[in-house]
Motif scaffolding. Structure first.
Motif, short mmCIF file in Angstrom:
data_model
loop_
_atom_site.label_atom_id
_atom_site.label_comp_id
_atom_site.label_asym_id
_atom_site.label_seq_id
_atom_site.Cartn_x
_atom_site.Cartn_y
_atom_site.Cartn_z
N THR A 20 23.21 82.73 52.00
CA THR A 20 24.44 82.50 51.23
C THR A 20 24.16 82.60 49.74
OG1 THR A 20 25.32 81.07 52.98
CG2 THR A 20 26.33 80.88 50.80
N LEU A 23 23.58 86.25 48.69
CA LEU A 23 24.83 87.02 48.66
C LEU A 23 25.68 86.64 47.45
CD1 LEU A 23 25.68 86.92 52.45
CD2 LEU A 23 24.95 88.93 51.15
N ALA A 30 32.49 86.68 46.46
CA ALA A 30 32.53 87.03 47.87
C ALA A 30 32.83 85.81 48.74
CB ALA A 30 31.19 87.63 48.30
N VAL A 32 31.85 84.25 52.21
CA VAL A 32 30.74 84.37 53.16
C VAL A 32 30.98 83.44 54.33
CG1 VAL A 32 28.24 84.12 53.48
CG2 VAL A 32 29.13 84.92 51.28
N VAL A 43 30.80 89.00 55.40
CA VAL A 43 31.02 88.92 53.96
C VAL A 43 32.27 89.72 53.61
CG1 VAL A 43 30.01 89.27 51.68
CG2 VAL A 43 28.51 88.93 53.66
N PRO A 45 33.45 91.09 50.36
CA PRO A 45 32.99 91.25 48.97
C PRO A 45 34.14 91.48 48.00
CG PRO A 45 32.65 93.28 50.18
CD PRO A 45 33.22 92.29 51.16
N LEU A 53 24.77 94.25 49.55
CA LEU A 53 24.72 92.98 50.27
C LEU A 53 23.53 92.95 51.23
CD1 LEU A 53 28.53 92.66 50.97
CD2 LEU A 53 27.20 91.27 49.36
#
Length: 67
Positions: A20, A23, A30, A32, A43, A45, A53
């Motif tokens: 997490t 990302l 994003a 998640v 995800v 984005p 990613l």
């Protein structure tokens, strides 16, 4: 658009946190969602793509496969 990865080497809550964080570092906006039981990382984005990613997950020490 939701991007889904399978991350078979994600095995615990610490892994979820690491992925997490990785990302969010690439795409702060994003969304998640991680399901540890099925090893799925989803995800949505805002500024990144699947390649970026996936690279973030790889750099965190895991092996993502786009589903």
């Amino acid at each position: 658009m939701m991007i889904t990865f399978e991350v078979k080497d994600m095995s615990c809550g610490h892994c979820v946190g690491s992925i997490t964080q990785a990302l969010m570092a690439v795409d702060a906006g994003a969304r998640v969602q991680i399901d540890l039981a099925t090893h799925r990382v989803q995800v949505e984005p805002t500024t990144s793509n699947a390649a970026q990613l996936g690279e973030a997950i790889t750099e965190a020490g895991y092996t993502p496969v786009v589903v």
